[in-house]
Design a protein around this motif. Structure first.
Motif, short mmCIF file in Angstrom:
data_model
loop_
_atom_site.label_atom_id
_atom_site.label_comp_id
_atom_site.label_asym_id
_atom_site.label_seq_id
_atom_site.Cartn_x
_atom_site.Cartn_y
_atom_site.Cartn_z
N CYS A 14 2.69 1.40 7.56
CA CYS A 14 1.66 0.57 6.91
C CYS A 14 2.30 -0.64 6.25
CB CYS A 14 0.91 1.39 5.86
SG CYS A 14 -0.34 0.40 5.00
N HIS B 192 -7.13 3.88 3.18
CA HIS B 192 -5.96 4.67 3.55
C HIS B 192 -5.83 5.95 2.73
CE1 HIS B 192 -3.79 0.85 5.27
NE2 HIS B 192 -5.02 1.00 5.70
N CYS C 63 0.43 4.32 0.91
CA CYS C 63 -0.20 5.43 1.63
C CYS C 63 0.84 6.23 2.43
CB CYS C 63 -1.33 4.92 2.53
SG CYS C 63 -0.79 4.09 4.02
N CYS D 278 0.87 -1.18 0.00
CA CYS D 278 0.00 0.00 0.00
C CYS D 278 0.91 1.23 0.00
CB CYS D 278 -0.88 -0.02 1.24
SG CYS D 278 -1.83 1.47 1.50
N GLU E 88 0.17 -3.03 4.75
CA GLU E 88 -0.92 -3.58 3.97
C GLU E 88 -0.43 -4.04 2.58
OE1 GLU E 88 -3.93 -3.54 5.59
OE2 GLU E 88 -4.70 -4.78 3.96
ZN LIG Z 1 -1.66 1.96 3.75
#
Ligand SMILES: [Zn+2]
Length: 114
Positions: A48, A75, A43, A41, A50
């Motif tokens: 994070c 996010h 973000c 991810c 993810e």
């Molecule tokens: Zn994230």
């Protein structure tokens, strides 16, 4: 002192660099049968972890624009980005904050060297 959006843009660009390595590796060693790979991810949360399942085609398409990123839909930070496309379990976002867009362009690993 970097502004808040500059800090966010730098964090997201770090995740983008990681994803570039993932994309390279997936192209070399065959992605899954479905042509998908597990990306991070991208973000603004440096902690994070993810993972997002994303077709390599979709990834390649989003990297054509230096200001688009792939995130967990939960996010997304509407302060600096807006969703342009949504897939199964992921969202493609574009930077709408000018300072953030400038930084991510500068840090684009695919940018032509000036
Ligand atoms: Zn994230």
């Amino acid at each position: 002192m970097p502004t808040r959006s500059e800090r966010i843009a730098k964090t997201e660009s770090l995740f983008r660099n990681v994803n570039e390595r993932i994309a390279e590796a997936s192209e070399r060693f065959d992605a899954g049968d479905n042509g998908e790979a597990e990306f991070m991810c991208e973000c603004d949360d440096a902690a994070c972890t993810e993972r997002l399942e994303l077709p390599l085609d979709e990834y390649e398409h989003l990297r054509e624009d230096a200001t688009t990123f792939v995130l967990d839909p939960d996010h997304v930070n509407p302060e600096i980005e807006k969703i342009v496309r949504q897939g199964r379990g992921y969202a493609i976002v574009k930077k709408v904050d000018a300072a953030a867009a400038r930084i991510v362009r500068q840090l684009d690993p695919r940018a032509d060297p000036a």
